[in-house]
Motif scaffolding. Structure first.
Motif, mmCIF file in Angstrom:
data_model
loop_
_atom_site.group_PDB
_atom_site.id
_atom_site.type_symbol
_atom_site.label_atom_id
_atom_site.label_comp_id
_atom_site.label_asym_id
_atom_site.label_seq_id
_atom_site.Cartn_x
_atom_site.Cartn_y
_atom_site.Cartn_z
ATOM 1 N N ASP A 91 0.846 -1.189 0.000
ATOM 2 C CA ASP A 91 0.000 0.000 0.000
ATOM 3 C C ASP A 91 0.883 1.241 0.000
ATOM 4 O OD1 ASP A 91 -1.777 2.084 0.569
ATOM 5 O OD2 ASP A 91 -2.912 0.899 2.016
ATOM 6 N N PHE A 92 0.598 2.184 -0.888
ATOM 7 C CA PHE A 92 1.399 3.402 -0.961
ATOM 8 C C PHE A 92 1.364 4.193 0.338
ATOM 9 C CE2 PHE A 92 1.682 3.137 -5.626
ATOM 10 C CZ PHE A 92 3.016 3.484 -5.773
ATOM 11 N N SER A 93 0.340 4.028 1.143
ATOM 12 C CA SER A 93 0.281 4.764 2.406
ATOM 13 C C SER A 93 1.361 4.277 3.378
ATOM 14 C CB SER A 93 -1.107 4.649 3.045
ATOM 15 O OG SER A 93 -1.343 3.325 3.477
ATOM 16 N N ASP A 94 1.977 3.132 3.092
ATOM 17 C CA ASP A 94 3.059 2.625 3.933
ATOM 18 C C ASP A 94 4.412 3.256 3.582
ATOM 19 O OD1 ASP A 94 1.369 0.917 5.329
ATOM 20 O OD2 ASP A 94 1.643 -0.695 3.874
ATOM 21 N N LEU A 95 4.458 4.020 2.498
ATOM 22 C CA LEU A 95 5.704 4.661 2.081
ATOM 23 C C LEU A 95 5.898 5.984 2.809
ATOM 24 C CD1 LEU A 95 5.850 4.363 -1.813
ATOM 25 C CD2 LEU A 95 7.020 2.985 -0.123
ATOM 26 N N HIS A 96 7.146 6.293 3.041
ATOM 27 C CA HIS A 96 7.514 7.611 3.546
ATOM 28 C C HIS A 96 8.852 7.949 2.911
ATOM 29 C CE1 HIS A 96 8.892 10.786 6.215
ATOM 30 N NE2 HIS A 96 7.608 10.956 6.514
ATOM 31 N N TYR A 97 9.005 9.166 2.484
ATOM 32 C CA TYR A 97 10.206 9.506 1.743
ATOM 33 C C TYR A 97 11.482 9.376 2.569
ATOM 34 C CZ TYR A 97 10.547 14.238 3.776
ATOM 35 O OH TYR A 97 10.688 15.291 4.614
ATOM 36 N N LEU A 98 11.372 9.299 3.883
ATOM 37 C CA LEU A 98 12.535 9.122 4.747
ATOM 38 C C LEU A 98 12.680 7.687 5.249
ATOM 39 C CD1 LEU A 98 12.330 12.365 6.922
ATOM 40 C CD2 LEU A 98 13.838 11.910 4.981
ATOM 41 N N MET A 99 11.913 6.753 4.686
ATOM 42 C CA MET A 99 11.983 5.385 5.196
ATOM 43 C C MET A 99 13.390 4.827 4.999
ATOM 44 S SD MET A 99 9.706 3.094 2.464
ATOM 45 C CE MET A 99 9.055 2.118 3.781
ATOM 46 N N THR A 100 13.767 3.969 5.903
ATOM 47 C CA THR A 100 15.093 3.364 5.875
ATOM 48 C C THR A 100 15.061 2.077 5.060
ATOM 49 O OG1 THR A 100 14.696 2.030 7.848
ATOM 50 C CG2 THR A 100 15.563 4.279 8.195
ATOM 51 N N PRO A 101 16.229 1.593 4.649
ATOM 52 C CA PRO A 101 16.259 0.303 3.949
ATOM 53 C C PRO A 101 15.603 -0.809 4.772
ATOM 54 C CG PRO A 101 18.347 1.407 3.655
ATOM 55 C CD PRO A 101 17.559 2.223 4.651
ATOM 56 N N ARG A 102 15.817 -0.810 6.079
ATOM 57 C CA ARG A 102 15.201 -1.834 6.933
ATOM 58 C C ARG A 102 13.681 -1.739 6.863
ATOM 59 N NH1 ARG A 102 16.406 -5.534 10.496
ATOM 60 N NH2 ARG A 102 14.900 -6.069 12.109
ATOM 61 N N GLU A 103 13.143 -0.526 6.923
ATOM 62 C CA GLU A 103 11.688 -0.354 6.845
ATOM 63 C C GLU A 103 11.155 -0.832 5.495
ATOM 64 O OE1 GLU A 103 11.117 3.488 9.775
ATOM 65 O OE2 GLU A 103 11.843 3.812 7.728
ATOM 66 N N ALA A 104 11.911 -0.583 4.432
ATOM 67 C CA ALA A 104 11.503 -1.047 3.104
ATOM 68 C C ALA A 104 11.481 -2.573 3.063
ATOM 69 C CB ALA A 104 12.448 -0.496 2.035
ATOM 70 N N LEU A 105 12.501 -3.185 3.642
ATOM 71 C CA LEU A 105 12.552 -4.646 3.666
ATOM 72 C C LEU A 105 11.444 -5.231 4.533
ATOM 73 C CD1 LEU A 105 16.404 -5.175 3.801
ATOM 74 C CD2 LEU A 105 14.864 -5.894 1.954
ATOM 75 N N LEU A 106 11.130 -4.574 5.631
ATOM 76 C CA LEU A 106 10.021 -5.053 6.478
ATOM 77 C C LEU A 106 8.697 -4.962 5.734
ATOM 78 C CD1 LEU A 106 11.103 -3.601 9.942
ATOM 79 C CD2 LEU A 106 11.043 -6.023 9.260
ATOM 80 N N LEU A 107 8.525 -3.915 4.924
ATOM 81 C CA LEU A 107 7.321 -3.805 4.095
ATOM 82 C C LEU A 107 7.287 -4.935 3.068
ATOM 83 C CD1 LEU A 107 4.794 -2.278 3.176
ATOM 84 C CD2 LEU A 107 6.290 -0.812 1.808
ATOM 85 N N ALA A 108 8.419 -5.188 2.417
ATOM 86 C CA ALA A 108 8.486 -6.279 1.444
ATOM 87 C C ALA A 108 8.221 -7.623 2.128
ATOM 88 C CB ALA A 108 9.853 -6.288 0.757
ATOM 89 N N LEU A 109 8.770 -7.806 3.324
ATOM 90 C CA LEU A 109 8.548 -9.049 4.065
ATOM 91 C C LEU A 109 7.058 -9.249 4.346
ATOM 92 C CD1 LEU A 109 9.814 -11.483 5.556
ATOM 93 C CD2 LEU A 109 9.995 -10.007 7.573
ATOM 94 N N HIS A 110 6.405 -8.192 4.758
ATOM 95 C CA HIS A 110 4.961 -8.254 5.015
ATOM 96 C C HIS A 110 4.213 -8.688 3.753
ATOM 97 C CE1 HIS A 110 1.003 -7.116 6.492
ATOM 98 N NE2 HIS A 110 0.851 -6.394 5.402
ATOM 99 N N ASN A 111 4.561 -8.082 2.617
ATOM 100 C CA ASN A 111 3.891 -8.410 1.353
ATOM 101 C C ASN A 111 4.126 -9.864 0.957
ATOM 102 O OD1 ASN A 111 3.102 -5.733 1.201
ATOM 103 N ND2 ASN A 111 4.727 -5.162 -0.203
#
Length: 174
Positions: A91-111
């Motif tokens: 979901d695009f609402s999970d994005l933030h322009y300051l997100m860290t690589p770890r946060e991106a990976l956690l989002l991918a893991l969730h998906n």
């Protein structure tokens, strides 16, 4: 997320069309997320999403190969998901322009976990043995994606300072 009651996967053709729709949509969404992060000069996170898009594109190519090998005419179908997003789409609402690589990976893991669970649920509920086997294979492949992301997470320890305060918040329009 569980399998929609109105989703009928009675044939191999149906299952392959469905699987192709899921992984294609995931690839496209990860690519869109990469573009969004590039626009904010968050290149490390953009690279992660681009890598996930490539992985899902390879998955889609594998499904396309199955379709070709079986000589099936599988129409492109728009599915109505039971949630706002597809089984593997972030979901695009999970994005933030300051997100860290770890946060991106956690989002991918969730998906990826959602997709593995979704296909396992499909496998549990369908009655056609061939479709069941394909759904189990899709669940297994998504579980492999989960394992890859978990491995990549080891390279990114817990974020010390997750973005809590946005020094450049969006301007609200009245």
């Amino acid at each position: 997320m569980t399998m929609s009651e109105h989703l009928k996967l009675d044939s191999v053709s149906d299952m392959l069309a469905f699987g192709l729709a899921v992984v294609t949509e995931a690839s496209e969404r990860y690519a869109e997320m990469a573009e969004a992060m590039d626009a904010h000069n968050n290149t490390k996170v953009a690279e992660i999403f681009r890598e996930m898009a490539d992985i899902e594109e390879l998955h889609a190519e594998g499904v396309q190969r199955q379709i070709s090998q079986l000589n099936l005419d599988v129409p492109k179908t728009d599915y109505q998901w039971t949630s706002p997003e597809g089984p593997e789409t972030g979901d695009f609402s999970d994005l933030h322009y300051l997100m860290t690589p770890r946060e991106a990976l956690l989002l991918a893991l969730h998906n990826e976990k959602r997709a593995a669970t979704y296909f396992a649920d499909v496998a549990e509920k369908v009655t056609n043995d061939e479709v069941k086997k394909m759904a189990q294979e899709m669940a297994k492949e998504e579980q492999e994606h989960v394992q890859w992301v978990e491995k990549w997470l080891l390279d990114y320890p817990d974020d010390e300072n997750e973005w809590v305060e946005d020094n450049d918040p969006p301007v609200e329009q009245g």
